[in-house]
Design a protein around this motif. Structure first.
Motif, PDB file in Angstrom:
ATOM      1  N   PHE A  21       0.833  -1.202   0.000  1.00  0.00           N
ATOM      2  CA  PHE A  21       0.000   0.000   0.000  1.00  0.00           C
ATOM      3  C   PHE A  21       0.868   1.253   0.000  1.00  0.00           C
ATOM      4  CE2 PHE A  21      -3.305  -2.898   1.562  1.00  0.00           C
ATOM      5  CZ  PHE A  21      -4.433  -2.415   0.896  1.00  0.00           C
ATOM      6  N   THR A  22       0.356   2.339  -0.594  1.00  0.00           N
ATOM      7  CA  THR A  22       1.041   3.623  -0.506  1.00  0.00           C
ATOM      8  C   THR A  22       0.625   4.311   0.802  1.00  0.00           C
ATOM      9  OG1 THR A  22      -0.707   4.918  -1.578  1.00  0.00           O
ATOM     10  CG2 THR A  22       0.951   3.876  -3.016  1.00  0.00           C
ATOM     11  N   LEU A  49       1.343   4.120  10.811  1.00  0.00           N
ATOM     12  CA  LEU A  49       1.436   2.664  10.942  1.00  0.00           C
ATOM     13  C   LEU A  49       0.969   2.203  12.326  1.00  0.00           C
ATOM     14  CD1 LEU A  49       4.753   1.909   9.035  1.00  0.00           C
ATOM     15  CD2 LEU A  49       2.409   1.781   8.209  1.00  0.00           C
ATOM     16  N   GLU A  50       1.230   3.004  13.355  1.00  0.00           N
ATOM     17  CA  GLU A  50       0.723   2.670  14.697  1.00  0.00           C
ATOM     18  C   GLU A  50      -0.799   2.564  14.675  1.00  0.00           C
ATOM     19  OE1 GLU A  50       2.121   5.602  17.442  1.00  0.00           O
ATOM     20  OE2 GLU A  50       4.203   4.905  17.384  1.00  0.00           O
ATOM     21  N   TRP A  51      -1.449   3.484  13.961  1.00  0.00           N
ATOM     22  CA  TRP A  51      -2.914   3.470  13.869  1.00  0.00           C
ATOM     23  C   TRP A  51      -3.391   2.161  13.231  1.00  0.00           C
ATOM     24  CZ3 TRP A  51      -6.875   2.801  10.519  1.00  0.00           C
ATOM     25  CH2 TRP A  51      -8.140   3.263  10.910  1.00  0.00           C
ATOM     26  N   HIS A  52      -2.758   1.794  12.127  1.00  0.00           N
ATOM     27  CA  HIS A  52      -3.191   0.586  11.402  1.00  0.00           C
ATOM     28  C   HIS A  52      -2.880  -0.697  12.175  1.00  0.00           C
ATOM     29  CE1 HIS A  52      -4.699   1.960   7.481  1.00  0.00           C
ATOM     30  NE2 HIS A  52      -3.906   2.994   7.650  1.00  0.00           N
ATOM     31  N   LEU A  53      -1.800  -0.674  12.939  1.00  0.00           N
ATOM     32  CA  LEU A  53      -1.370  -1.895  13.638  1.00  0.00           C
ATOM     33  C   LEU A  53      -1.958  -2.014  15.042  1.00  0.00           C
ATOM     34  CD1 LEU A  53       2.374  -1.859  12.524  1.00  0.00           C
ATOM     35  CD2 LEU A  53       0.575  -3.389  11.682  1.00  0.00           C
ATOM     36  N   GLY A  54      -2.531  -0.913  15.555  1.00  0.00           N
ATOM     37  CA  GLY A  54      -3.145  -0.967  16.878  1.00  0.00           C
ATOM     38  C   GLY A  54      -2.169  -0.794  18.026  1.00  0.00           C
ATOM     39  N   ALA A  55      -1.125   0.027  17.821  1.00  0.00           N
ATOM     40  CA  ALA A  55      -0.162   0.284  18.902  1.00  0.00           C
ATOM     41  C   ALA A  55      -0.856   1.036  20.030  1.00  0.00           C
ATOM     42  CB  ALA A  55       1.024   1.084  18.374  1.00  0.00           C
ATOM     43  N   VAL A 119       9.854   1.307   4.570  1.00  0.00           N
ATOM     44  CA  VAL A 119       9.007   2.195   3.760  1.00  0.00           C
ATOM     45  C   VAL A 119       9.909   2.886   2.740  1.00  0.00           C
ATOM     46  CG1 VAL A 119       7.459   4.196   3.781  1.00  0.00           C
ATOM     47  CG2 VAL A 119       7.454   2.611   5.721  1.00  0.00           C
ATOM     48  N   GLU A 120       9.437   2.973   1.495  1.00  0.00           N
ATOM     49  CA  GLU A 120      10.228   3.691   0.486  1.00  0.00           C
ATOM     50  C   GLU A 120      10.559   5.088   0.993  1.00  0.00           C
ATOM     51  OE1 GLU A 120       8.862   1.815  -3.798  1.00  0.00           O
ATOM     52  OE2 GLU A 120       7.604   3.377  -2.916  1.00  0.00           O
ATOM     53  N   ASP A 129       3.090   8.749  -2.292  1.00  0.00           N
ATOM     54  CA  ASP A 129       3.253   7.651  -3.248  1.00  0.00           C
ATOM     55  C   ASP A 129       4.206   6.559  -2.739  1.00  0.00           C
ATOM     56  OD1 ASP A 129       1.583   8.992  -4.952  1.00  0.00           O
ATOM     57  OD2 ASP A 129       3.195   9.854  -6.175  1.00  0.00           O
ATOM     58  N   ARG A 130       4.838   6.795  -1.613  1.00  0.00           N
ATOM     59  CA  ARG A 130       5.797   5.811  -1.096  1.00  0.00           C
ATOM     60  C   ARG A 130       5.069   4.578  -0.571  1.00  0.00           C
ATOM     61  NH1 ARG A 130       9.901  10.054   2.058  1.00  0.00           N
ATOM     62  NH2 ARG A 130      10.196  11.398   0.219  1.00  0.00           N
ATOM     63  N   ARG A 131       5.623   3.416  -0.907  1.00  0.00           N
ATOM     64  CA  ARG A 131       4.971   2.161  -0.534  1.00  0.00           C
ATOM     65  C   ARG A 131       5.598   1.540   0.716  1.00  0.00           C
ATOM     66  NH1 ARG A 131       1.312   0.425  -4.045  1.00  0.00           N
ATOM     67  NH2 ARG A 131       1.265   1.495  -6.066  1.00  0.00           N
TER      68      ARG A 131
END
Length: 222
Positions: A21-22, A49-55, A119-120, A129-131
């Protein structure tokens, strides 16, 4: 924010789901606005990323995933998969060092279990646009821990002996000590060369890119 993962495997599965994902796509899912660049928002990628991973730790001085004892580290990488910058681990103690050993040190605790998310990071790729790359769940091997410990003990000896101002980024094979502050006006106390208390900039421990490159190369056979 997603619920806190209950197991290592659940956390790792979530991290794998993000690969490809970007940052723009992930920001939309999280209801966040992608900043134009990271100059004023240096911690934004990690927060996303903390939000998506549930930190669950927030800004508290504990592992990002408290219940699992796992620290999250994003790592910007080049087109060839090499780290583009050193990785901040924690603030270095400059005073009150009696009884501090590698075994009970904050840095050892922080590096005991780390979820690395590449992360790019190339400057010519717009931030949105970085994946995100494939994750790596890591604990130091005996050899890696020995190298970290050796550098830490050498740097801490210099701090105790009042040589903090003489430490440069070249000291240490895998670990380095550098000023860690938003600006040069922030000062803290440290030992001077004659045992007196001096004012100096706060310092932080950073992993050198040669060390994190080893981890990624071994994990992904780059």
């Amino acid at each position: 924010m997603r619920p806190t993962p209950l197991t290592e495997q659940e956390l790792l599965s979530r991290a794998h789901e993000l690969a490809g994902f970007t940052l723009d796509e992930l920001a939309v899912q999280a209801g966040m606005i992608t900043p134009p660049d990271l100059r004023r928002d240096k911690g934004w990628v990690g927060q996303l990323l903390e939000w998506h991973l549930g930190a669950s730790a927030g800004s508290k001085p504990v592992p990002d995933f408290i219940e699992l004892g796992i620290e999250l580290k994003t790592i910007p990488i080049s087109y060839t998969g090499k780290p583009l910058e050193t990785t901040f681990v924690c603030v270095a103690p400059l005073m009150g060092l009696q009884g501090v050993t590698w075994e009970n040190s904050h840095i050892r605790h922080k590096l005991a279990r780390v979820l690395w998310v590449p992360v790019e990071g190339e400057r010519d790729i717009p931030l949105g646009d970085r994946r995100v790359g494939s994750p790596l769940l890591w604990s130091p091997s005996a050899d890696e821990e020995q190298r970290l410990r050796h550098d830490w003990e050498e740097l801490m000896d210099m701090i105790v002996l009042g040589q903090v101002e003489a430490i440069t980024a070249r000291h240490g094979e895998v670990l380095q000590l550098r000023p860690k502050a938003a600006n040069g006006k922030a000062l803290t106390e440290a030992y001077g060369a004659n045992g007196q208390i001096i004012k100096t900039r706060p310092r932080g421990f950073y992993l050198k890119t040669s060390f994190t490159a080893e981890l990624l190369t071994r994990a992904f056979l780059l």
